[in-house]
Design a protein around this motif. Sequence first.
Motif, mmCIF file in Angstrom:
data_model
loop_
_atom_site.group_PDB
_atom_site.id
_atom_site.type_symbol
_atom_site.label_atom_id
_atom_site.label_comp_id
_atom_site.label_asym_id
_atom_site.label_seq_id
_atom_site.Cartn_x
_atom_site.Cartn_y
_atom_site.Cartn_z
ATOM 1 N N VAL A 1 7.214 -3.330 2.637
ATOM 2 C CA VAL A 1 6.125 -3.495 3.599
ATOM 3 C C VAL A 1 5.490 -4.850 3.333
ATOM 4 C CG1 VAL A 1 5.638 -1.035 3.914
ATOM 5 C CG2 VAL A 1 4.478 -2.289 2.104
ATOM 6 N N ILE A 2 4.907 -5.419 4.357
ATOM 7 C CA ILE A 2 4.185 -6.678 4.210
ATOM 8 C C ILE A 2 2.764 -6.445 4.697
ATOM 9 C CG2 ILE A 2 4.011 -9.076 4.966
ATOM 10 C CD1 ILE A 2 7.057 -9.103 5.236
ATOM 11 N N PHE B 1 1.492 -10.205 1.168
ATOM 12 C CA PHE B 1 2.291 -9.735 0.057
ATOM 13 C C PHE B 1 3.430 -8.880 0.593
ATOM 14 C CE2 PHE B 1 -1.897 -10.466 -1.678
ATOM 15 C CZ PHE B 1 -1.625 -11.120 -2.866
ATOM 16 N N LYS B 2 4.608 -9.102 0.058
ATOM 17 C CA LYS B 2 5.769 -8.277 0.371
ATOM 18 C C LYS B 2 5.952 -7.330 -0.809
ATOM 19 C CE LYS B 2 10.566 -8.694 1.896
ATOM 20 N NZ LYS B 2 11.634 -9.682 2.201
ATOM 21 N N VAL B 3 5.795 -6.032 -0.551
ATOM 22 C CA VAL B 3 5.839 -5.030 -1.605
ATOM 23 C C VAL B 3 7.062 -4.141 -1.383
ATOM 24 C CG1 VAL B 3 4.613 -3.124 -2.709
ATOM 25 C CG2 VAL B 3 3.315 -5.063 -1.794
ATOM 26 N N TYR B 4 7.936 -4.102 -2.381
ATOM 27 C CA TYR B 4 9.158 -3.307 -2.302
ATOM 28 C C TYR B 4 8.876 -1.867 -2.709
ATOM 29 C CZ TYR B 4 11.664 -7.638 -1.691
ATOM 30 O OH TYR B 4 12.115 -8.834 -1.195
ATOM 31 N N ILE B 5 9.548 -0.934 -2.043
ATOM 32 C CA ILE B 5 9.344 0.496 -2.270
ATOM 33 C C ILE B 5 10.674 1.105 -2.693
ATOM 34 C CG2 ILE B 5 8.668 2.673 -1.195
ATOM 35 C CD1 ILE B 5 7.008 0.920 0.758
ATOM 36 N N LYS B 6 10.659 1.833 -3.813
ATOM 37 C CA LYS B 6 11.883 2.420 -4.342
ATOM 38 C C LYS B 6 12.171 3.803 -3.768
ATOM 39 C CE LYS B 6 11.541 -0.068 -8.691
ATOM 40 N NZ LYS B 6 11.402 0.020 -10.127
ATOM 41 N N ASP B 7 11.146 4.525 -3.380
ATOM 42 C CA ASP B 7 11.290 5.909 -2.931
ATOM 43 C C ASP B 7 11.281 5.984 -1.408
ATOM 44 O OD1 ASP B 7 11.067 8.624 -2.365
ATOM 45 O OD2 ASP B 7 9.601 9.001 -3.942
ATOM 46 N N PHE C 1 -4.591 1.806 0.246
ATOM 47 C CA PHE C 1 -4.874 1.237 -1.064
ATOM 48 C C PHE C 1 -3.560 1.261 -1.830
ATOM 49 C CE2 PHE C 1 -9.024 3.185 -0.015
ATOM 50 C CZ PHE C 1 -9.819 2.058 -0.097
ATOM 51 N N LEU C 2 -3.132 0.114 -2.359
ATOM 52 C CA LEU C 2 -1.875 0.047 -3.095
ATOM 53 C C LEU C 2 -2.128 -0.319 -4.545
ATOM 54 C CD1 LEU C 2 0.425 -2.019 -0.690
ATOM 55 C CD2 LEU C 2 0.154 0.449 -0.809
ATOM 56 N N ASN C 3 -1.388 0.331 -5.430
ATOM 57 C CA ASN C 3 -1.310 -0.062 -6.830
ATOM 58 C C ASN C 3 0.088 -0.617 -6.988
ATOM 59 O OD1 ASN C 3 -0.383 0.312 -9.636
ATOM 60 N ND2 ASN C 3 -2.465 1.068 -9.935
ATOM 61 N N GLU D 1 8.561 -14.186 -7.476
ATOM 62 C CA GLU D 1 7.776 -13.052 -7.954
ATOM 63 C C GLU D 1 7.943 -11.931 -6.946
ATOM 64 O OE1 GLU D 1 3.350 -12.004 -9.631
ATOM 65 O OE2 GLU D 1 4.016 -14.060 -9.439
ATOM 66 N N ARG D 2 8.308 -10.750 -7.431
ATOM 67 C CA ARG D 2 8.493 -9.589 -6.558
ATOM 68 C C ARG D 2 7.474 -8.529 -6.928
ATOM 69 N NH1 ARG D 2 14.507 -8.790 -4.617
ATOM 70 N NH2 ARG D 2 13.600 -6.848 -3.958
ATOM 71 N N TYR D 3 6.916 -7.884 -5.903
ATOM 72 C CA TYR D 3 5.932 -6.833 -6.104
ATOM 73 C C TYR D 3 6.567 -5.491 -5.774
ATOM 74 C CZ TYR D 3 2.692 -10.740 -6.047
ATOM 75 O OH TYR D 3 2.053 -11.911 -6.329
ATOM 76 N N TYR D 4 6.255 -4.479 -6.596
ATOM 77 C CA TYR D 4 6.789 -3.139 -6.406
ATOM 78 C C TYR D 4 5.650 -2.130 -6.330
ATOM 79 C CZ TYR D 4 11.295 -5.132 -7.537
ATOM 80 O OH TYR D 4 12.429 -5.893 -7.511
ATOM 81 N N LEU D 5 5.802 -1.161 -5.467
ATOM 82 C CA LEU D 5 4.787 -0.124 -5.279
ATOM 83 C C LEU D 5 4.819 0.869 -6.434
ATOM 84 C CD1 LEU D 5 2.691 1.233 -3.389
ATOM 85 C CD2 LEU D 5 4.593 2.557 -2.479
ATOM 86 N N ASN D 6 3.664 1.090 -7.043
ATOM 87 C CA ASN D 6 3.512 2.137 -8.052
ATOM 88 C C ASN D 6 2.901 3.387 -7.433
ATOM 89 O OD1 ASN D 6 4.436 0.480 -10.137
ATOM 90 N ND2 ASN D 6 2.393 -0.262 -10.583
#
Length: 86
Positions: free
Chosen positions: A18-19, A34-40, A54-56, A66-71
Motif C-alpha cells: 500500500v502507498i 511511504f510504500k509499505v509491503y504486506i506479507k499476509d 494507523f500503521l506500525n 529502504e523498504r517498509y513492512y507492516l507489523n
Amino acid sequence: MEEKDFYIEPGDYMEMWVIGYNDAEEDLESREEFKVYIKDANVYNLIEKDKSYFLNISSLSEPGQERYYLNQIQTWNGEQLRGEGK
C-alpha cells in the motif's frame, strides 16, 4: 491509503503493498509517501483504498534502498489486524 497494489511472479513469489502518507503532517505539499509491503494476504484483502489507518511498520535498510513492512494495522474505530494467516 492512496494506493493498493500487488505483483505476482508466477510460480515464484508475490508482493503486496500500500502507498500512503502520514495524515498528521499539516503541510500537504511536503508530505512524504511511504510504500509499505504486506506479507499476509488476509490483511491485504481487508485494507480499503481511500481509508485511514494507523500503521506500525518496520524498515529494512539496504544500501540505496529502504523498504517498509507492516507489523500491525489498526482502523480508526480500534479494530486491530495483525498476524500470519493459518
